[in-house]
Design an enzyme around this catalytic site. Structure first.
Site, mmCIF file in Angstrom:
data_model
loop_
_atom_site.group_PDB
_atom_site.id
_atom_site.type_symbol
_atom_site.label_atom_id
_atom_site.label_comp_id
_atom_site.label_asym_id
_atom_site.label_seq_id
_atom_site.Cartn_x
_atom_site.Cartn_y
_atom_site.Cartn_z
ATOM 1 N N TYR A 1 0.942 1.676 -8.206
ATOM 2 C CA TYR A 1 0.072 1.036 -7.208
ATOM 3 C C TYR A 1 -1.295 0.735 -7.826
ATOM 4 O O TYR A 1 -1.797 -0.400 -7.739
ATOM 5 C CB TYR A 1 -0.060 1.954 -5.984
ATOM 6 C CG TYR A 1 -1.140 1.549 -5.013
ATOM 7 C CD1 TYR A 1 -0.998 0.424 -4.195
ATOM 8 C CD2 TYR A 1 -2.314 2.306 -4.890
ATOM 9 C CE1 TYR A 1 -1.995 0.063 -3.302
ATOM 10 C CE2 TYR A 1 -3.316 1.949 -3.996
ATOM 11 C CZ TYR A 1 -3.150 0.829 -3.206
ATOM 12 O OH TYR A 1 -4.143 0.468 -2.324
ATOM 13 N N THR B 1 -8.926 -0.448 -4.890
ATOM 14 C CA THR B 1 -8.717 0.953 -4.561
ATOM 15 C C THR B 1 -9.339 1.919 -5.568
ATOM 16 O O THR B 1 -9.470 1.587 -6.754
ATOM 17 C CB THR B 1 -7.192 1.228 -4.487
ATOM 18 O OG1 THR B 1 -6.970 2.630 -4.398
ATOM 19 C CG2 THR B 1 -6.451 0.716 -5.711
ATOM 20 N N ASP B 2 -9.659 3.101 -5.073
ATOM 21 C CA ASP B 2 -10.068 4.221 -5.920
ATOM 22 C C ASP B 2 -8.961 4.605 -6.916
ATOM 23 O O ASP B 2 -9.243 5.221 -7.942
ATOM 24 C CB ASP B 2 -10.399 5.434 -5.024
ATOM 25 C CG ASP B 2 -9.303 5.757 -4.018
ATOM 26 O OD1 ASP B 2 -8.608 4.815 -3.585
ATOM 27 O OD2 ASP B 2 -9.125 6.932 -3.671
ATOM 28 N N LYS C 1 -3.000 -2.950 -8.490
ATOM 29 C CA LYS C 1 -4.281 -3.351 -7.887
ATOM 30 C C LYS C 1 -5.283 -3.751 -8.985
ATOM 31 O O LYS C 1 -6.051 -4.695 -8.824
ATOM 32 C CB LYS C 1 -4.851 -2.231 -7.020
ATOM 33 C CG LYS C 1 -4.036 -1.886 -5.778
ATOM 34 C CD LYS C 1 -3.943 -3.001 -4.750
ATOM 35 C CE LYS C 1 -5.255 -3.325 -4.090
ATOM 36 N NZ LYS C 1 -5.094 -4.343 -3.000
ATOM 37 N N THR D 1 0.806 -1.226 0.000
ATOM 38 C CA THR D 1 0.000 0.000 0.000
ATOM 39 C C THR D 1 0.842 1.281 0.000
ATOM 40 O O THR D 1 0.273 2.373 0.089
ATOM 41 C CB THR D 1 -0.948 0.030 1.222
ATOM 42 O OG1 THR D 1 -0.164 -0.137 2.396
ATOM 43 C CG2 THR D 1 -1.999 -1.055 1.140
HETATM 44 N N1 LIG Z 1 -4.637 2.306 2.953
HETATM 45 C C1 LIG Z 1 -5.415 2.944 2.094
HETATM 46 O O1 LIG Z 1 -5.538 4.175 2.121
HETATM 47 C C2 LIG Z 1 -6.199 2.173 1.051
HETATM 48 C C3 LIG Z 1 -6.950 2.874 0.108
HETATM 49 C C4 LIG Z 1 -7.675 2.160 -0.853
HETATM 50 C C5 LIG Z 1 -7.632 0.769 -0.849
HETATM 51 N N2 LIG Z 1 -6.875 0.115 0.070
HETATM 52 C C6 LIG Z 1 -6.835 -1.351 0.006
HETATM 53 O O2 LIG Z 1 -7.423 -1.857 1.210
HETATM 54 C C7 LIG Z 1 -6.768 -3.084 1.584
HETATM 55 C C8 LIG Z 1 -6.301 -2.993 3.046
HETATM 56 O O3 LIG Z 1 -5.388 -1.895 3.144
HETATM 57 P P1 LIG Z 1 -4.687 -1.535 4.529
HETATM 58 O O4 LIG Z 1 -4.674 -0.063 4.631
HETATM 59 O O5 LIG Z 1 -5.250 -2.374 5.633
HETATM 60 O O6 LIG Z 1 -3.198 -2.023 4.200
HETATM 61 P P2 LIG Z 1 -1.968 -2.206 5.200
HETATM 62 O O7 LIG Z 1 -2.280 -1.572 6.512
HETATM 63 O O8 LIG Z 1 -0.754 -1.785 4.446
HETATM 64 O O9 LIG Z 1 -1.967 -3.792 5.454
HETATM 65 C C9 LIG Z 1 -1.481 -4.701 4.503
HETATM 66 C C10 LIG Z 1 -0.763 -5.795 5.269
HETATM 67 O O10 LIG Z 1 -0.253 -6.752 4.317
HETATM 68 C C11 LIG Z 1 1.072 -7.075 4.723
HETATM 69 N N3 LIG Z 1 1.904 -7.572 3.645
HETATM 70 C C12 LIG Z 1 2.338 -6.909 2.538
HETATM 71 N N4 LIG Z 1 3.165 -7.677 1.821
HETATM 72 C C13 LIG Z 1 3.266 -8.852 2.481
HETATM 73 C C14 LIG Z 1 3.988 -10.053 2.254
HETATM 74 N N5 LIG Z 1 4.777 -10.201 1.171
HETATM 75 N N6 LIG Z 1 3.869 -11.065 3.147
HETATM 76 C C15 LIG Z 1 3.079 -10.937 4.236
HETATM 77 N N7 LIG Z 1 2.367 -9.831 4.515
HETATM 78 C C16 LIG Z 1 2.463 -8.794 3.650
HETATM 79 C C17 LIG Z 1 1.613 -5.757 5.231
HETATM 80 O O11 LIG Z 1 2.802 -5.930 5.941
HETATM 81 P P3 LIG Z 1 3.943 -4.762 5.825
HETATM 82 O O12 LIG Z 1 3.306 -3.512 6.384
HETATM 83 O O13 LIG Z 1 5.047 -5.313 6.654
HETATM 84 O O14 LIG Z 1 4.258 -4.643 4.372
HETATM 85 C C18 LIG Z 1 0.434 -5.257 6.054
HETATM 86 O O15 LIG Z 1 0.457 -5.794 7.364
HETATM 87 C C19 LIG Z 1 -5.644 -3.282 0.561
HETATM 88 O O16 LIG Z 1 -6.065 -4.150 -0.455
HETATM 89 C C20 LIG Z 1 -5.420 -1.896 -0.017
HETATM 90 O O17 LIG Z 1 -4.886 -1.943 -1.327
HETATM 91 C C21 LIG Z 1 -6.169 0.780 1.020
#
Ligand SMILES: NC(=O)c1ccc[n+]([C@@H]2O[C@H](COP(=O)([O-])OP(=O)(O)OC[C@H]3O[C@@H](n4cnc5c(N)ncnc54)[C@H](OP(=O)(O)O)[C@@H]3O)[C@@H](O)[C@H]2O)c1
Length: 305
Positions: free
Chosen positions: A134, A110-111, A138, A71
């Site tokens: 990104y 994502t948006d 996605k 992300t």
């Molecule tokens: N955050 C936003 O603003 C946003 C906006 C729109 C959509 N989304 C979508 O919503 C969903 C949830 O987002 P979120 O904000 O909860 O994301 P996040 O807080 O970054 O959580 C993602 C988790 O996946 C883990 N991860 C990444 N690569 C990995 C790997 N190779 N092996 C094991 N674990 C791994 C990360 O660990 P590390 O941190 O150690 O990498 C993190 O704990 C995602 O699909 C994201 O694309 C998010």
């Protein structure tokens, strides 16, 4: 029901844990093990295809909830291989396993798959046109899931925050605590979404699948909370609630600036607003209140301080 939750230590994964645990036997996995992991936590690199296949074959989950993602939007510009591995290859592997083993998959997008040129909220049927790596990664993940033919729901969301992890709310509070004057972008608009509300929306989809037994109401859905704001408006709301909660003595000096005065490696869409009508019609899930959600998150942060 056996459930595999990936990305369980992230913002969303953390909020999903208690909800999924009430629905079945959850195996949670992430790259790190948190201080108080749930029973059966598996620490692993989820992109290790061999380990993932072994885990899936051993657990035989009926439901896979993929909250793992790369992300870091700016970092993705220079780490595109890793971004595509996590955001596209991983969901593809999960989806093909789900197809072969008759499991359901819930995934998130994502948006930022849109270009931001629209003049109304984006519908699920609008043409994606990502402007950064990104968003492209996605979108590739979404398409791989569609191609697999598995039963799935992909929930697209925007501007996710919580009291935990890396997000805009915690970054703004940190900058304010340092007593800095802040310039915040005022020409990108989107819908800030509390990770807990996205987790609740996911739980609503699962409940519907369990109750109807059809489990075929798959596809892409938009979920975000109920207000459209600029980052500047969002910062203002964070500080107002933080003062009310006693986290800050006063609001910091805050000025609106255009994106051109805050260059970032990844281009962001100017308009990131998602239309949530479809998830309402199909699953009776409505956008939660932004104001109540932000107040609750600031309350959680204040309770820890
Ligand atoms: N955050 C936003 O603003 C946003 C906006 C729109 C959509 N989304 C979508 O919503 C969903 C949830 O987002 P979120 O904000 O909860 O994301 P996040 O807080 O970054 O959580 C993602 C988790 O996946 C883990 N991860 C990444 N690569 C990995 C790997 N190779 N092996 C094991 N674990 C791994 C990360 O660990 P590390 O941190 O150690 O990498 C993190 O704990 C995602 O699909 C994201 O694309 C998010």
């Amino acid at each position: 029901m056996n459930i595999l939750l990936t990305g369980a230590a992230g913002q969303l994964g953390n909020e999903l844990q208690p909800l999924l645990s009430a629905r079945g036997s959850v195996t949670a996995t992430d790259r790190i093990t948190p201080a108080r992991p749930m029973p059966g936590w598996v620490e692993m690199d989820i992109c290790d295809a061999g380990r993932l296949e072994n885990l899936l074959n051993r657990l035989q989950p009926e439901l896979i909830v993929n909250a793992a993602a790369f992300t870091a939007v700016d970092q993705a510009e220079t780490a595109s291989e890793t971004a595509f591995e996590v955001n596209a290859a991983l969901p593809e592997r999960l989806a093909f396993w789900a197809k072969r083993n008759d499991a359901n998959l819930i995934h998130y997008s994502t948006d930022y798959i849109f270009d931001g040129d629209a003049t109304r909220p984006y519908r699920e049927t609008d043409e994606p046109n990502p402007q950064n790596v990104y968003g492209a990664s996605k979108l590739a993940g979404e398409r791989a899931i569609e191609t697999s033919g598995c039963r799935y729901a992909t929930l697209r969301t925007s501007w996710v925050y919580s009291s935990h992890g890396k997000n805009f709310v915690l970054s703004m509070l940190e900058l304010a605590r340092r007593g800095l004057s802040l310039n915040v972008v005022d020409d990108q608009r989107g819908c800030p979404t509390w990770a807990r509300n996205l987790a609740l929306a996911s739980d609503g989809v699962i409940e519907n699948w369990q109750q109807t037994k059809t489990r075929d109401i798959g596809g892409i859905y938009h979920y975000c909370d109920d207000q459209t704001l600029s980052w500047y408006d969002f910062a203002h709301a964070v500080f107002r609630h933080a003062v009310n909660a006693g986290l800050l003595d006063k609001e910091p000096d805050l000025s609106p600036i255009p994106s051109s005065e805050f260059p970032q490696p990844a281009v962001r869409p100017k308009w990131s607003v998602l239309d949530t009508q479809r998830i309402g019609e199909v699953f009776k899930i409505s956008p939660a209140s932004f104001n109540q959600s932000l107040q609750a998150v600031i309350g959680e942060i204040a309770a820890r301080a």
